[in-house]
Motif scaffolding. Structure first.
Motif, PDB file in Angstrom:
ATOM      1  N   PRO A 134       5.545  -9.132  -8.087  1.00 30.09           N
ATOM      2  CA  PRO A 134       6.509  -8.172  -7.535  1.00 30.09           C
ATOM      3  C   PRO A 134       7.043  -8.594  -6.175  1.00 30.09           C
ATOM      4  O   PRO A 134       6.344  -9.259  -5.394  1.00 30.09           O
ATOM      5  CB  PRO A 134       5.690  -6.883  -7.424  1.00 30.09           C
ATOM      6  N   VAL A 135       8.282  -8.222  -5.915  1.00 30.65           N
ATOM      7  CA  VAL A 135       8.914  -8.436  -4.616  1.00 30.65           C
ATOM      8  C   VAL A 135       9.485  -7.096  -4.155  1.00 30.65           C
ATOM      9  O   VAL A 135      10.211  -6.436  -4.904  1.00 30.65           O
ATOM     10  CB  VAL A 135      10.040  -9.479  -4.677  1.00 30.65           C
ATOM     11  N   SER A 137       1.468  -8.080  -4.717  1.00 28.91           N
ATOM     12  CA  SER A 137       1.103  -6.700  -5.021  1.00 28.91           C
ATOM     13  C   SER A 137       1.028  -5.854  -3.748  1.00 28.91           C
ATOM     14  O   SER A 137       0.422  -6.269  -2.754  1.00 28.91           O
ATOM     15  CB  SER A 137      -0.260  -6.671  -5.723  1.00 28.91           C
ATOM     16  N   PRO A 138       1.616  -4.644  -3.767  1.00 24.90           N
ATOM     17  CA  PRO A 138       1.468  -3.746  -2.613  1.00 24.90           C
ATOM     18  C   PRO A 138       0.012  -3.377  -2.346  1.00 24.90           C
ATOM     19  O   PRO A 138      -0.335  -2.973  -1.233  1.00 24.90           O
ATOM     20  CB  PRO A 138       2.283  -2.514  -3.034  1.00 24.90           C
ATOM     21  N   ALA A 139      -0.844  -3.509  -3.371  1.00 26.54           N
ATOM     22  CA  ALA A 139      -2.262  -3.171  -3.221  1.00 26.54           C
ATOM     23  C   ALA A 139      -3.117  -4.368  -2.826  1.00 26.54           C
ATOM     24  O   ALA A 139      -4.344  -4.261  -2.792  1.00 26.54           O
ATOM     25  CB  ALA A 139      -2.786  -2.576  -4.528  1.00 26.54           C
ATOM     26  N   ALA A 140      -2.509  -5.494  -2.515  1.00 27.50           N
ATOM     27  CA  ALA A 140      -3.270  -6.694  -2.158  1.00 27.50           C
ATOM     28  C   ALA A 140      -4.187  -6.431  -0.972  1.00 27.50           C
ATOM     29  O   ALA A 140      -3.780  -5.807   0.013  1.00 27.50           O
ATOM     30  CB  ALA A 140      -2.312  -7.836  -1.832  1.00 27.50           C
ATOM     31  N   GLY A 151      -2.969 -11.430  -7.268  1.00 27.91           N
ATOM     32  CA  GLY A 151      -2.930 -10.045  -6.803  1.00 27.91           C
ATOM     33  C   GLY A 151      -3.774  -9.794  -5.575  1.00 27.91           C
ATOM     34  O   GLY A 151      -3.778  -8.686  -5.025  1.00 27.91           O
ATOM     35  N   SER A 152      -4.490 -10.820  -5.113  1.00 25.60           N
ATOM     36  CA  SER A 152      -5.380 -10.627  -3.961  1.00 25.60           C
ATOM     37  C   SER A 152      -4.635 -10.668  -2.637  1.00 25.60           C
ATOM     38  O   SER A 152      -5.139 -10.173  -1.618  1.00 25.60           O
ATOM     39  CB  SER A 152      -6.467 -11.704  -3.949  1.00 25.60           C
ATOM     40  N   THR A 153      -3.443 -11.264  -2.634  1.00 30.01           N
ATOM     41  CA  THR A 153      -2.742 -11.562  -1.388  1.00 30.01           C
ATOM     42  C   THR A 153      -1.264 -11.225  -1.517  1.00 30.01           C
ATOM     43  O   THR A 153      -0.673 -11.374  -2.584  1.00 30.01           O
ATOM     44  CB  THR A 153      -2.883 -13.053  -1.044  1.00 30.01           C
TER      45      THR A 153
END
Length: 220
Positions: free
Chosen positions: A24-25, A37-40, A74-76
Motif C-alpha cells: 500500500p501507498v 502497511s499503516p500498521a507497520a 509488512g514489518s516496515t
C-alpha cells in the motif's frame, strides 16, 4: 505418460498461485507519501534530495532489502519527505509526484538511478540558460530545467503524457506543498539523507549503518 501428467499438474498449481498483494501507498495530510502497511511496527522517515549523490546511493543499495523484504513483509513502512536543495531537485520532485501515489516510489527510484546523467546535463543547461530562464514564472522555470536535464523524457518513458506533465508544473499549490515539507523539517535534519526510526533520529550514514538499526527495531 505419468511424467506428462505430473508436469501438467505442476503447471496448473503454479498458474493457480495467487499473485503477491501490492504494497500500500498512502498520502499524508502534509502531502508526503508512505510506502508500506499503516500498521507497520517500524516506521522509517527519510529526508532526501534528488540531487544528493548519497541519497541516490541509499536508494540503490537499500532497494532489495528495504523495499523487497522489510516493507513487503509488512514489518516496515517508509515515508519519503522532500528536502529541496535547488531548482533541479524541485523539478524532479514535481515529476515524481506527478505519477501519483502508485508511481511515486518507482519513479523516485528511477530518478535516483539515472542521477549521474541527468544531473550533469541539468547543471550544464542551467549554467548556459539561467539568465534567460530566471525571467520566467517559477512553474515555467522548473519545466524548462526538467526539459533541459532530460528529466521530462525520463518520466515520459514511464508512461506520463506531455499534457499531464504540463498540468503538474502548472499546479502552484502542489509546488508550494513540496517546499512546505522541506520548511517543516526538524532541526536535526542538517544533511541528506537523514533518517528517523519510530520518531528517533539516526546517526548520519547510509544503508550499511541503517540496516542494523532497522533490524533492531523489528524490521524483517
Amino acid at each position: 505418460m505419468r511424467l506428462f501428467f505430473a508436469l501438467f499438474g505442476f503447471a496448473l498449481l503454479t498458474a493457480a498461485a495467487p499473485a503477491p498483494k501490492p504494497v500500500p501507498v498512502t498520502r499524508t495530510a502534509s502531502g508526503t507519501y508512505v510506502l508500506g502497511s499503516p500498521a507497520a511496527r517500524v516506521k522509517l522517515v527519510e529526508y532526501a534530495s534528488y540531487t544528493c549523490s548519497h541519497c541516490a546511493d541509499f536508494s540503490t543499495q537499500s532497494q532489495a532489502v528495504l523495499k523487497g523484504k522489510m516493507i513487503a513483509s509488512g514489518s516496515t513502512s517508509l515515508e519519503f519527505r522532500h528536502m529541496i536543495r535547488d531548482r533541479l531537485d524541485l523539478a524532479a520532485a514535481v515529476l515524481a509526484r506527478c505519477t501519483g501515489p502508485r508511481g511515486f516510489f518507482p519513479t523516485s527510484a528511477a530518478i535516483f538511478a539515472a542521477q549521474p546523467a541527468w544531473l550533469e546535463k541539468g547543471i550544464e543547461f542551467q549554467q548556459v540558460n539561467a539568465a534567460r530562464i530566471n525571467l520566467y514564472p517559477r512553474p515555467a522555470q522548473l519545466k524548462a530545467y526538467a526539459d533541459g536535464a532530460g528529466l521530462t523524457d525520463l518520466v515520459k518513458a514511464r508512461g506520463l503524457s506531455a499534457a499531464a506533465i504540463d498540468a503538474c508544473f502548472a499546479d502552484t499549490a502542489e509546488i508550494d506543498r513540496i517546499l512546505a515539507i522541506t520548511a517543516a523539517a526538524p532541526p536535526e535534519v542538517d544533511s541528506t539523507p537523514s533518517f528517523f526510526i519510530n520518531g528517533k533520529v539516526m546517526p548520519h550514514g547510509g544503508w550499511t549503518q541503517l540496516e542494523p538499526a532497522l533490524r533492531t527495531a523489528g524490521a524483517r
